[in-house]
Each structure stands twice: as structure tokens, then as C-alpha cells.
Design a protein around this motif. Structure first.
Motif, PDB file in Angstrom:
ATOM      1  N   HIS A 119       5.245 -64.177 -13.329  1.00  0.00           N
ATOM      2  CA  HIS A 119       6.713 -64.234 -12.532  1.00  0.00           C
ATOM      3  C   HIS A 119       6.563 -65.777 -11.861  1.00  0.00           C
ATOM      4  O   HIS A 119       7.503 -66.564 -12.239  1.00  0.00           O
ATOM      5  N   THR A 121       9.964 -61.318 -16.491  1.00  0.00           N
ATOM      6  CA  THR A 121       9.138 -60.632 -15.664  1.00  0.00           C
ATOM      7  C   THR A 121       9.962 -60.496 -14.407  1.00  0.00           C
ATOM      8  O   THR A 121       9.056 -60.170 -13.254  1.00  0.00           O
ATOM      9  N   SER A 122      11.108 -60.457 -14.210  1.00  0.00           N
ATOM     10  CA  SER A 122      11.824 -60.385 -13.124  1.00  0.00           C
ATOM     11  C   SER A 122      11.536 -59.022 -12.184  1.00  0.00           C
ATOM     12  O   SER A 122      11.784 -58.841 -11.166  1.00  0.00           O
ATOM     13  N   GLY A 123      11.178 -57.868 -13.047  1.00  0.00           N
ATOM     14  CA  GLY A 123      10.706 -56.737 -12.323  1.00  0.00           C
ATOM     15  C   GLY A 123       9.646 -56.718 -11.300  1.00  0.00           C
ATOM     16  O   GLY A 123       9.672 -55.948 -10.531  1.00  0.00           O
ATOM     17  N   TYR A 124       8.884 -57.976 -11.617  1.00  0.00           N
ATOM     18  CA  TYR A 124       7.744 -58.104 -10.677  1.00  0.00           C
ATOM     19  C   TYR A 124       8.354 -59.044  -9.383  1.00  0.00           C
ATOM     20  O   TYR A 124       7.363 -59.078  -8.469  1.00  0.00           O
ATOM     21  N   ASP A 169       3.448 -58.691 -21.191  1.00  0.00           N
ATOM     22  CA  ASP A 169       3.745 -59.742 -20.450  1.00  0.00           C
ATOM     23  C   ASP A 169       3.074 -61.003 -20.734  1.00  0.00           C
ATOM     24  O   ASP A 169       3.686 -62.166 -20.615  1.00  0.00           O
TER      25      ASP A 169
END
Lengths: 404, 565
Positions: free
Chosen positions: A374, B557-560, B397
Motif C-alpha cells: 500500500h 490495498t486500501s484495507g491495509y 495482493d
């Protein structure tokens, strides 16, 4: 910037800061801060402030601050490795004798962060956090720590360990000499698969980390060449004069601005992407060490079992001929039996712990890498957008030049 | 695989895992055999950068050799490129896309919007096209080994390569629209020499090097291809020059079938030999430079005596106490010369930094690609060995990042090949500087000839005076002296004529210098501005695309994302 402490907080709630917790829930929170360079020349080192906040009864008080250096962390890791066989001990950043001399701000910060992560992982692990050595590390006076630390002599921790290592080598050699094809190994298919996985994983990760490191370098290089290009273009602009000259100057200035952006991104990349990958590699290496420990335990269990059988046969023989040595032999046999049972227990504990640890490891790594990905993507997007914006702002000026 | 790589729409469906690792390795690390090189020696550094670049730009038009050097292929319906350029198909659609998506906000899959054409091409040539409706387009292709018809003992010793030179034009001088001839490199040398004789004072583009040694070192095929490329560039530059493109020499070169009807150039040795033969006669009698020879510099000619005289004169200019009779008085010219020199230095600096910028961009693209590939391998590995769900999640991911890295790597490489095209203008101008130096040298040489003739005239005249004075003292005249005086006066008259021709020539060259300098300034402004625009538009377009690629991963990957910092 990723804060692994925060990440750990997501996983185990018991290390949140005291204010947001009811005092009845046990917590242990540690931070490694304030790196200070001490000493001179070859003997220079960095000292860190380690601040502990806890409500564990075993601890001296709710808060304690001590000064520690890298070799203290190494001591802690080694002690944990000995005492908690089967558990994947969190990895430490490399010793890195070369970089130490340069002690760049970046290096110091990276190391501090890695050490902070290290201690916090221990503090969040429900087994490791109960370690007495951890308590010592977090609370002991500096002199005590120094005394303990000086017992460690590099790779070979104690003379007895040295002996053990030689014994291992010896037994392996004698195995070969005696014609035993391989040292005794488990025949667990699933475990074999795991071992294979771990070894392969290390290779893949190492490669990815290598490229990540190179990518950092590329950012720095591109930044540098943009800066040089900008300067050269500005000179050209000065030579040209008039509208075109101005256009060149503007281009040169933008180039230099972007150069700075690239250097910044290189730094971010190093901390938030390359370092997590390196950390991953180290974690895998730590698992390999545990695998070795398990193999040792297994071998020991097997050896003892064999020796016990021999002793049993011998004892029966002695009992048959009613020898005076029976009592002694019996005693020895019982001792051996106890040892054998202990060895079996040790081995089985390791097996059990490992299977739990593996599950935890995979989950943790998915989380760690998710965050790293991220941040990586964020950084690249930010950089690309910055580049687009900077160049875009030039376009109207260039338009104006051509129309004049 | 090549096509899918270039087609933007298929990018969305591009699944690295569905292709073999080998193909991916090709995608990212594949080396191509194409080599590129520029013309003169002053580009030798650039050449190596360019050749490594073209090695990795396997799927794009050659920045230098494609017909779109003039303008993007699709925008030019009149020009269909020769076969070998079609190997790496794909007209500039991804490039055009990249450029025009950002600029116009719309996707153009084919061709180019004409009004913005001048942006996309930083080259010298788009300018001249938009100015006049006349065109003169040249392509060099089809190298063929031929045998010279000589009875040599060693067979195959006189083989050489000819190239097909195809011209398309609507210029009246040519009296035809499309034609082709076969020429060998020697012909090009001849053309170049005749042009520099006929067009003294003009900024004539320098021809490609002879580089004999290199051809032995390099693979023959590589060398021939390099030479083809450099010949094409050279002829196109000539076609771009407003005066030279209409010259007889050029026309004849492009159009006349069979043997090139231009006087061949002789090598230095034979010229010196010819000159040596003439020399004794010259020394015995009074020698005069023929007016026809005066218009050429002494250096390249056969007249050794003239060479010596001019050398003496130039030394007298430099070291002698007295000022020569005519000097370079034009202060304005001297100032301009200074400026040109300074400009050259700055262009040189910028061009060097442009080279390293291009290299850094290329490295970035490569490493990004390698990173992507490593992650693809990791993803595959995790998927194969997955025992737990967390592993599969991680693999997913990772795949997102890997795909993005591969895409970004490709975009970097495209960006770079475009950057090369734009910044190439700087290198072009460096080459042009050689032509400027050459033109200034023409002027200096012409001036030297004038000065030498003036000195000679003055010394002849003083000799004549002395003779006259001496013979007047003798009563009734001195027959031999009178004869000598008459001869001398003939010589003086011839020298006067030569002097006048030389002065005219000098003035002519001065004027050429002046008009060319003006043209240089004008064109350079336009070219550099185009270059800047092209470069910037390009950077913007690709940076936006790269940002989009990564933004998608950020979303995925915004969940992380951390809640607290």
C-alpha cells in the motif's frame, strides 16, 4: 511512514497505550527511541532509549526507561532463541559493520525502527512476553546489562554451546563414517513440504528485496540526472535569451524541483518498502534457525531412545547374572529414561509450537506486506502525480512562447 | 505477444500469470539485435546510449530510423515505410495515446491530430513541412552487395554495398514524383565533397563517417544497417536545407540512373602527387592562380605552390608584425561567432545531460520490470504452495503490485523512447555546429586567399617598379629587361583578375554565412521550442498513466491503510 508498532496494535489489543485500556487488562508496551551516537572512531556505537509501560505484576513498576545498545538486543534474541525453542524469534536488523562507520541519519533511523519492531513483536507474543530475560532487558541497570552482554562472544555464545556444536559436527561425521547415509530426519510429509517452502521462499524474497533496493538506487540516480539536466538546460537558456531562454530556464527549474521529489521518494521507498522486504527475509531466516533446532531436538530424541534401548538390554543382562553393578545400572537407566522422556517432550513441544507459529507467521506477513504494498503504491502514485503536475504547469508558458 | 504489449485496450486484460515466465522475461529483459547509430564522430557517446536503448525498445518504432522521423507514420498517407521498418509493427498508437490522452483528454487510437502534430515530434523536419507545401522525402533501403567489374586476381576483393535511395517529391526541379536510384557510399562522399565546394559558406550537414576500421570489427550486417540509417539521416538533412535541396548536385544524386555523373573526389595522396608534378614548372616561371581555382580553398587542391603561399600568408598574419591588407572587419560577425561558440558549448552540455537522463529513465524502467517479475514469481510460488488462506490473500495482493510494476516498467520504456526522439534535437544541433564551423572556415580560407593575392600583387607591383626604374636608367632600353617587364605586367594583370574573383568569392561567402546564421537562429528557436513542448507533453502524459496504474493498487490495498499514524 509505516509504524510497525501501530501494526502490532491491530493484532493484539493488549499492547495499546494505557489511556485507552481499562487497568484490569494486562498490557506491555515498549518503544525504542532517541538514538544517540556515543564513543569514538572504531568503538563508536548508538545507544537507544527503551521505554516500557506495563501493568504486569512481574515488572518493577508501571514505567521504566533504560539505555540499551545493539548488542543488548542481540543478547535478548539469543536468550529467547535458547529458551523458547519452536517459537519463531523476531529477527534483528543486520550487524552491518561497514555502515556503522558512516552512521548516516537514514541508517540510524532504519535501525531504530527495526529494533522498535523487534521488541514490540516480542512484547505482543503471548509466550515470549512472559520471558524473564525480556524483563531483564527492559528493566536491568546498564551495568548489569553490560555484564550479561559481555558473556556473549559472537556466534559461539558459551563454551558449552561450542562443545555442543562440535558434538553435532562429530556425530554427523561419524554417521557418514559408519555408513549411515543421512542424519536421522523426520518423515513427516507435511513438515517436509514446509521446510521446502521456507527454503524456497527465502530465495524468492531475497531476489525481490534485491530489486527493491536497486529501485531505491534508481530513484536516486534519476533524481541526480534530472538535477544535472536542469542545470545544463538553465545554462542553455541563459545563452539563448528572450522567450526561448525563459522557457529553458523554467524547464530547468522544474527539473530541479522534481529531482528533490525523487530523492524524497527514494528515502520513503527504502523505509516503507525495501525494509519490510528485508524484514521478511530475516523472519524467514529465523524460521530456518528454528527448523534447525527442531532437527537437533529430533536427533537428540532418537539418540536417547537408542541409547536407552541399549541400556535396557544391558540391564537385563546384568540382572540375569545377578551382578553387583545392577543397582548402578538401574539408576543410570532411570536417569536416561527421564532424559529421553524430556527430550521427547521438548521435541513434541517444538512441533506443536511450530505449527501454531506458522499460521501466525503467514497471517502476520500478509498484513505486513499488505501495508508495505500500500505504501509503495501510494509513494509511486504520489511521485507520478507530482511529476505530471510539475510538467503540466509549464505548458501554458511554452504555449505563450510559441505564439509570440 | 508483441501486439498485446502495445495495444492499450488489452492492457486491462493482461494477466502476467497466464503467460509463461519466459515470455515475461522477454517482455522485460529481452534484448533486440537492432543497432542504431548517428552520423559523425562527435556523436560517438550518444551512439552507445542509443544502441542500448534501441536494443530494449523492441516493440516500438525506431526513434531514429523509422520513417516517422519526419512525422508519425499514420499521419502521413503519402509515405509508406519500406519493409524492414514494419518488423516491429505498431504505428505510434500507444505513444500517440500517451501524448494526446493527456493533452486533448481523448483517446486517439490511430494517427495524429494535425494541429498538434508539431508537438509530438521534436524533430527538425516537422517545421519545414508545416511552412511550405513542398515536400522532398527520402528513404534509404535494401542494401545489396555488388561486385566491381575488374579483373582482379583475388576474387571478391572489389565488392561493395549499394543502397536503394527512394525519393518522393513535388518539387518542380525534379520533374517527377517518385523515383529511386542505387548508390554506394563512395557516391555519397562524392556528393558531399561537391556540395562543400559549390556551397561555401553554407551550413552543410556533415556526411556520415567513412569508418573503415569499424566495419572489420563489427558484424557485417550490423554495420550495413548502421550505415543505412546514417545515410538516410544525412540525405534527409540535405533535403531539409532550403538551398541545398534544390542544388544540381543533390538532384543528380537522387535522380540520375546508373553511374553518378559528378566528378569523383580524389584522395589526398594523388592530389599531392599531381601538385608535385606541376610544382617545378610553377617555380621556374611565373605562376598565376587560375580564377576558377581561386574560388576553391588552397588546401584541397593540387596547387602546392598556392598552398605554400597561403600558408606563408597565414603565418604572416599570425606572427608577422604588419597587419594584412584586408582583415575580418565585420565586428558583428565576430560577435556572432563568439555567440555560436558559446551556444555550442551549452548545447553540448545539455545534450550530455540529456543522455544521462535518458539512461536513468531507462534503468528505472528496467529495474521496475525486474521487480515486477520477481514478484510474479513469488506470487506463483505462494499460490502453488499455499496451505493457508492468508497465503492466498498475500499472493493476490502481490499480484496486483507485480502487474502494476510490469505496466509501469513498460510505460517508462515508452516514455523513454519518446524522450529520446525529442531530446535528439539537441544532438542534431551539435551536428549542425560542425557545419557552422565548416562554413566559417570557408570564409576564413577565402579571406586568406584574398590576402595572399593582395600581398602577391603588391610584391609583383614593387618588382615591376624596380624593373622599370632600373631599365629607365639604360639609354635605349634593355631588351631583356623590357621583355621581363612585359611578362611581369601580364602576370600582374592576371593576378588582379584572380584577386577580383577572390574578393567576389569572399563577399559571396560572407553573405552566405550571414543568411545562414539568420536561418539558424530562426529555425533553432522553432526547433528547440518544439523539443521542449514535445518533451514536456510526453512527460505529463506518461506520468499520468503511471500514476493511474499505481492508484489502482492503492485502492486495492486500501484495507491495509493505517488508522493512526
Amino acid at each position: 511512514m509505516v509504524n510497525f508498532e501501530g501494526m502490532e496494535q491491530q493484532r493484539s489489543s493488549s499492547s495499546l497505550s494505557p489511556r485507552s485500556q481499562s487497568s484490569s487488562q494486562p498490557f506491555l508496551s515498549v518503544s525504542v527511541t532517541d538514538p544517540v551516537k556515543l564513543g569514538n572512531g572504531v568503538q563508536a556505537y548508538i545507544s537507544y532509549r527503551v521505554i516500557t509501560k506495563t501493568n504486569f505484576t512481574e515488572y518493577q513498576g508501571p514505567e521504566k526507561i533504560v539505555i540499551r545498545r545493539y548488542s543488548d538486543f542481540v543478547w535478548l534474541r539469543d536468550r529467547l532463541f535458547e529458551k523458547f525453542k519452536g517459537i519463531f524469534i523476531p529477527p534483528l536488523p543486520e550487524k552491518s559493520a561497514v555502515e556503522k562507520f558512516r552512521f548516516s541519519a537514514e541508517f540510524i533511523e532504519m535501525r531504530r525502527q527495526a529494533l522498535d519492531v523487534f521488541v514490540n513483536r516480542i512484547a505482543s507474543h503471548h509466550e515470549l512476553r512472559q520471558s524473564e530475560d525480556l524483563r531483564t532487558f527492559l528493566q536491568a541497570e546498564e551495568e548489569t546489562m553490560e555484564r550479561l552482554r559481555s558473556h556473549e562472544t559472537g556466534i559461539f555464545k558459551k563454551p558449552s554451546d561450542l562443545m555442543q556444536i562440535f558434538k553435532d559436527v562429530q556425530s554427523r561425521v561419524s554417521d557418514v563414517v559408519l555408513g549411515k547415509e543421512k542424519p536421522v530426519e523426520e518423515s513427516d510429509a507435511e513438515y517436509e513440504k514446509l521446510k521446502h517452502y521456507i527454503f524456497e521462499l527465502e530465495n524468492h524474497l531475497a531476489e525481490a528485496q534485491k530489486h527493491a533496493y536497486r529501485l531505491v538506487k534508481r530513484h536516486r540516480e534519476l533524481g541526480q540526472s534530472l538535477s544535472d539536466f536542469g542545470k545544463a538546460v538553465k545554462l542553455l537558456g541563459a545563452s539563448e535569451g528572450n522567450a526561448l531562454g525563459k522557457a529553458f530556464s523554467e524547464l530547468g527549474m522544474k527539473s530541479e524541483i522534481l529531482s528533490v521529489k525523487l530523492q524524497n521518494e527514494a528515502h520513503q521507498l527504502l523505509l516503507n518498502f525495501e525494509e519490510p522486504l528485508k524484514d521478511y527475509v530475516r523472519a524467514v531466516q529465523s524460521i530456518k534457525a528454528t527448523i534447525a533446532e527442531r532437527a537437533n531436538a529430533f536427533r537428540r530424541q532418537c539418540e536417547l531412545a537408542e541409547t536407552m534401548k541399549l541400556k535396557e538390554i544391558n540391564l537385563d543382562k546384568l540382572m540375569l547374572i545377578r551382578s553387583e553393578k545392577v543397582a548402578e545400572a538401574e539408576r543410570e537407566y532411570h536417569e536416561l529414561k527421564a532424559e529421553s522422556e524430556q527430550a521427547t517432550k521438548t521435541f513434541e513441544t517444538i512441533v506443536k509450537l511450530m505449527s501454531e507459529e506458522i499460521g501466525r507467521f503467514q497471517e502476520q506477513k500478509t498484513l505486513d506486506m499488505g501495508i508495505a504494498f500500500h505504501e509503495f503504491a501510494k509513494g509511486q502514485a504520489r511521485l507520478a502525480n507530482g511529476i505530471a503536475d510539475a510538467w503540466r504547469s509549464l505548458l501554458p508558458k511554452l504555449e505563450a512562447c510559441s505564439s509570440s | 505477444m508483441m501486439d498485446s504489449e502495445n495495444n492499450n485496450t488489452s492492457e486491462e486484460h493482461f494477466h502476467p500469470l497466464s503467460e509463461s515466465n519466459d515470455e515475461l522475461e522477454n517482455l522485460i529483459l529481452h534484448e533486440k539485435n537492432e543497432n542504431d547509430s548517428l552520423t559523425s564522430k562527435s556523436y560517438s557517446n550518444y551512439r552507445s546510449v542509443m544502441s542500448t536503448l534501441s536494443d530494449s525498445n523492441n516493440s516500438h518504432n525506431h526513434p531514429l530510423s523509422s520513417p516517422s522521423f519526419v512525422s508519425p507514420v499514420d499521419s502521413d498517407p503519402l509515405l509508406s515505410p519500406p519493409q524492414h521498418h514494419r518488423e516491429f509493427q505498431n504505428p505510434n498508437s500507444p505513444n500517440a495515446d500517451a501524448i494526446f490522452t493527456s493533452f486533448d483528454g481523448e483517446t486517439s487510437s490511430n494517427g495524429v491530430n494535425t494541429p498538434t502534430r508539431s508537438f509530438s515530434d521534436g524533430g527538425v523536419f516537422s517545421r519545414s513541412e508545416s511552412l511550405n507545401s513542398e515536400y522532398l522525402r527520402i528513404t534509404v533501403s535494401n542494401p545489396v552487395k555488388e561486385q566491381e567489374n575488374s579483373n582482379s586476381i583475388v576474387p571478391g576483393s572489389n565488392s561493395y554495398v549499394t543502397y536503394l535511395i527512394t525519393t518522393r517529391t513535388n518539387l518542380q526541379e525534379f520533374g517527377g514524383n517518385e523515383f529511386g536510384v542505387r548508390r554506394r557510399f563512395k557516391d555519397v562522399v562524392t556528393l558531399s565533397d561537391r556540395l562543400s565546394e559549390a556551397y561555401r559558406g553554407f551550413f552543410i550537414p556533415p556526411r556520415p563517417d567513412k569508418s573503415i576500421v569499424e566495419s572489420q570489427v563489427m558484424q557485417k550486417q550490423e554495420f550495413v544497417e548502421q550505415r543505412r540509417v546514417s545515410l538516410e539521416k544525412y540525405l534527409r538533412r540535405l533535403a531539409d536545407h532550403p538551398v541545398i535541396r534544390k542544388s544540381d548536385e543533390f538532384r543528380v544524386f537522387l535522380q540520375v540512373q546508373g553511374k553518378l555523373p559528378l566528378v569523383g573526389s580524389t584522395d589526398v595522396a594523388s592530389r599531392v602527387l599531381d601538385g608535385a608534378v606541376k610544382l617545378p614548372k610553377q617555380l621556374m616561371g611565373e605562376s598565376v592562380i587560375a580564377p576558377s581555382e581561386v574560388v576553391q580553398p588552397a588546401k584541397g587542391g593540387r596547387d602546392l605552390l598556392r598552398l605554400f603561399k597561403e600558408l606563408k600568408q597565414s603565418m604572416a598574419n599570425d606572427w608577422g608584425g604588419s597587419k594584412p591588407l584586408v582583415v575580418e572587419e565585420d565586428k558583428e560577425f565576430l560577435a556572432k561567432k563568439e555567440r555560436v561558440h558559446e551556444l555550442e558549448q551549452q548545447i553540448n552540455g545539455a545534450s550530455q545531460q540529456a543522455e544521462s537522463l535518458v539512461k536513468a529513465q531507462q534503468d528505472m524502467g528496467e529495474t521496475m520490470g525486474e521487480l515486477g517479475l520477481a514478484f510474479i514469481k513469488l506470487t506463483k510460488f505462494e499460490n502453488e504452495e499455499a496451505v493457508s488462506e492468508s497465503q492466498r490473500v498475500r499472493a493476490t495482493d502481490m499480484k496486483g503490485v507485480a502487474t502494476a510494476a510490469v505496466k509501469a516498467s513498460r510505460l517508462f520504456r515508452e516514455l523513454n523512447s519518446q524522450t529520446v526522439k525529442h531530446l535528439d534535437t539537441l544532438h542534431e544541433y551539435l551536428g549542425l555546429m560542425l557545419a557552422v564551423h565548416s562554413a566559417f572556415t570557408d570564409r576564413t580560407n577565402a579571406l586568406l586567399t584574398v590576402q595572399t593575392l593582395l600581398s602577391e600583387l603588391s610584391s609583383l607591383q614593387s618588382r615591376a617598379e624596380k624593373l622599370e626604374a632600373a631599365s629607365s636608367k639604360i639609354f635605349g632600353g634593355d631588351k631583356s629587361r623590357t621583355r621581363k617587364l612585359e611578362e611581369l605586367q601580364d602576370t600582374i594583370r592576371a593576378t588582379e583578375d584572380a584577386k577580383n574573383v577572390a574578393i567576389r568569392e569572399y563577399e559571396r561567402i560572407k553573405e552566405n554565412n550571414r543568411s545562414e546564421l539568420e536561418r539558424l537562429d530562426r529555425e533553432r528557436q522553432a526547433d528547440f521550442l518544439n523539443m521542449l513542448k514535445g518533451f514536456v507533453v510526453n512527460q505529463v502524459g506518461y506520468a499520468e498513466k503511471i500514476a493511474n496504474v499505481w492508484t489502482k493498487v492503492v485502492e486495492d490495498t486500501s484495507g491495509y491503510a493505517k488508522e493512526s499514524t
